[in-house]
Design a protein around this motif. Sequence first.
Motif, mmCIF file in Angstrom:
data_model
loop_
_atom_site.group_PDB
_atom_site.id
_atom_site.type_symbol
_atom_site.label_atom_id
_atom_site.label_comp_id
_atom_site.label_asym_id
_atom_site.label_seq_id
_atom_site.Cartn_x
_atom_site.Cartn_y
_atom_site.Cartn_z
ATOM 1 N N LEU A 127 0.836 -1.210 0.000
ATOM 2 C CA LEU A 127 0.000 0.000 0.000
ATOM 3 C C LEU A 127 0.866 1.254 0.000
ATOM 4 O O LEU A 127 0.549 2.242 -0.675
ATOM 5 C CB LEU A 127 -0.933 -0.001 1.217
ATOM 6 C CG LEU A 127 -2.014 -1.087 1.202
ATOM 7 C CD1 LEU A 127 -2.741 -1.134 2.541
ATOM 8 C CD2 LEU A 127 -3.015 -0.840 0.077
ATOM 9 N N ALA A 128 1.987 1.219 0.736
ATOM 10 C CA ALA A 128 2.879 2.389 0.779
ATOM 11 C C ALA A 128 3.484 2.635 -0.599
ATOM 12 O O ALA A 128 3.627 3.785 -1.032
ATOM 13 C CB ALA A 128 3.977 2.178 1.818
ATOM 14 N N ALA A 129 3.826 1.534 -1.302
ATOM 15 C CA ALA A 129 4.427 1.681 -2.634
ATOM 16 C C ALA A 129 3.469 2.396 -3.585
ATOM 17 O O ALA A 129 3.905 3.153 -4.455
ATOM 18 C CB ALA A 129 4.805 0.313 -3.204
ATOM 19 N N SER A 130 2.158 2.161 -3.400
ATOM 20 C CA SER A 130 1.188 2.776 -4.311
ATOM 21 C C SER A 130 1.233 4.297 -4.216
ATOM 22 O O SER A 130 0.937 4.990 -5.188
ATOM 23 C CB SER A 130 -0.224 2.264 -4.023
ATOM 24 O OG SER A 130 -0.723 2.817 -2.830
ATOM 25 N N THR A 131 1.612 4.839 -3.068
ATOM 26 C CA THR A 131 1.636 6.299 -2.938
ATOM 27 C C THR A 131 2.801 6.913 -3.714
ATOM 28 O O THR A 131 2.786 8.099 -4.015
ATOM 29 C CB THR A 131 1.719 6.746 -1.462
ATOM 30 O OG1 THR A 131 2.964 6.287 -0.920
ATOM 31 C CG2 THR A 131 0.579 6.205 -0.651
ATOM 32 N N PHE A 132 3.818 6.103 -4.058
ATOM 33 C CA PHE A 132 4.926 6.642 -4.851
ATOM 34 C C PHE A 132 4.489 6.965 -6.278
ATOM 35 O O PHE A 132 5.202 7.627 -7.015
ATOM 36 C CB PHE A 132 6.109 5.664 -4.873
ATOM 37 C CG PHE A 132 6.805 5.553 -3.553
ATOM 38 C CD1 PHE A 132 7.479 6.645 -3.016
ATOM 39 C CD2 PHE A 132 6.772 4.377 -2.816
ATOM 40 C CE1 PHE A 132 8.105 6.560 -1.789
ATOM 41 C CE2 PHE A 132 7.395 4.285 -1.583
ATOM 42 C CZ PHE A 132 8.061 5.374 -1.065
ATOM 43 N N HIS A 133 3.323 6.451 -6.649
ATOM 44 C CA HIS A 133 2.795 6.702 -7.988
ATOM 45 C C HIS A 133 2.116 8.071 -8.052
ATOM 46 O O HIS A 133 1.807 8.563 -9.124
ATOM 47 C CB HIS A 133 1.784 5.594 -8.317
ATOM 48 C CG HIS A 133 1.361 5.551 -9.744
ATOM 49 N ND1 HIS A 133 2.230 5.287 -10.763
ATOM 50 C CD2 HIS A 133 0.149 5.776 -10.334
ATOM 51 C CE1 HIS A 133 1.577 5.328 -11.908
ATOM 52 N NE2 HIS A 133 0.318 5.617 -11.678
ATOM 53 N N LEU A 134 1.900 8.703 -6.911
ATOM 54 C CA LEU A 134 1.093 9.922 -6.872
ATOM 55 C C LEU A 134 1.926 11.166 -7.146
ATOM 56 O O LEU A 134 3.097 11.242 -6.774
ATOM 57 C CB LEU A 134 0.423 10.072 -5.498
ATOM 58 C CG LEU A 134 -0.461 8.912 -5.034
ATOM 59 C CD1 LEU A 134 -1.058 9.226 -3.679
ATOM 60 C CD2 LEU A 134 -1.555 8.635 -6.041
ATOM 61 N N GLY A 135 1.294 12.154 -7.774
ATOM 62 C CA GLY A 135 1.942 13.441 -7.986
ATOM 63 C C GLY A 135 1.961 14.274 -6.718
ATOM 64 O O GLY A 135 2.825 15.123 -6.521
#
Lengths: 245, 291
Positions: free
Chosen positions: B51-59
């Motif tokens: 789940l934390a990795a998914s936030t690296f996709h955010l602008g």
Amino acid sequence: MTQLPAKTEKKLGLVIDLDTCVGCHACVTACKGWNTANYGAPLSDQDAYGADPSGTFLNRVHSYEVQPEAAPAQIINFPRSCLHCEDAPCVTVCPTGASYKRSEDGIVLVNEDACIGCGLCAWACPYGARELDQAAGVMKKCTLCVDRIYNDNLPEEDREPACVRTCPTNARHFGDLGDPDSAVSKLVKERGGFDLMPELGTRPVNKYLPPRPKDKPAEVSVLAPLLDIETKGFAGWLDRLLEKL
Amino acid sequence: MHPAPSVIIFTVLSGLGFGLLFFLCAGVVRPFGLDAFLVWGFAYALAIIGLAASTFHLGQPMRAWRAFTQWRTSWLSREAWASVASLLMSAPLALAAIFGGALPVFFEMVAAAMCLLTIFATSMIYTQIAAVPRWNFWTTPALFIVFALTGGAILSGLTFLSLILCGTLAAVLWVSFKLGDGRFAARGATMGSATGLGGLGAVRQFAPAHTGSNYLLREMIHVVGRKHSQRLRVLSILCAAVLPALVFLVLPLGIGAIAIALCLHVIGAFAARWLFFAEAEHVVGLYYGQR
């Protein structure tokens, strides 16, 4: 909210005439200029003067060649921007409510303060109308120049989208496509305006007008170069003389 | 579509984590004491790292909390709620397993169902995108759920269930590759329909809209690396499903067999998920004469 309004009072949008567009990209430049200097995060460029320039644009002009079966090929310039769809898939996928469709005029907008830059709306759009700005980290899209069309500080003739205002060939028209008596609705009816990718079920508001059929060149036999043409007069005399030499 | 490492890590690890949590919550395996601490901790670590990795996709990652607001329409928002609900509901079950105690079976079943729902919601983020025909199909949720259950069963050391799920996974992977190849054509979008000019004659790109790259080309029209897709398909089925099953058949069940099977499965899962993105073609490519 990312729920689409059941009905919008108006359906503001663009009608783009593929017959008269000359592909000058003035609308691209006018859009970039207005939307960089005015509402929202500026449309940034990366490595603008370097080896690999790229940047955010809300409007792009493609050029296609169409080869009809029994007519000469045609070049068609094709501006592509947000179509402000009635069933906008970019709106419902948004997890934050930043992406929304206005119930009063149907314009699809992004609240940049709430956008997390996940990019899902850009994935959901079949038309490539949304670009994530690499400097601001938020999604950018056509606002239909919402800061021009209702702007009382501008002279009345400027209260239309920058792309429409600047088009030198009047290939772009702006108006209420929900009103059957509006100039744009009449134009669509007269010229047989069409939707892009109707099979995706997005029900775009913007319409495109088809290129008018072109004149055909005079009928000439394809065997013309091989025909034995008899020459007369001086040319005929010269022809016979040269053959005897 | 661009196979971004952040979304590949997110979907593989959180799928694995919630798959293991499903078996733990449902009580299919019941470790106690220190064992429970390690196993439940591992499941939590996988899910949370994913789940934390998914936030690296955010602008704008600092605004990620806003993703909880639109559960009525957005599958991404529903996934956010379901993942937090699963992690919260699993917590008392984990504590009971570590320190002793029991909770009603009904609660265990609801928590397990919530873990499955989380995996389903993750899959629906991709399945809902009509503009990517390969994803917009029943094989996507099937693939995500079977992947999570297979990983969970391997981690739980459930030999018989692992064998059945490995077989199912191999079949679902094969079907998703085969049927996926025909999805773009089945959607019916062509350069002719994208430009509306198809009725006039054959359409081809004459000049691109821009000579430099842009967000659309980088994000949606990723064609690099597809040349190895056939080899990667075989590799993903072998590593994710066939080899772990062989390991469980040949080696005696123990931490060693589970570790080897898990490593193979995860390699296969990463290969399959890379293909899931890299092979997915977005209809916007039609405007650029590319897919």
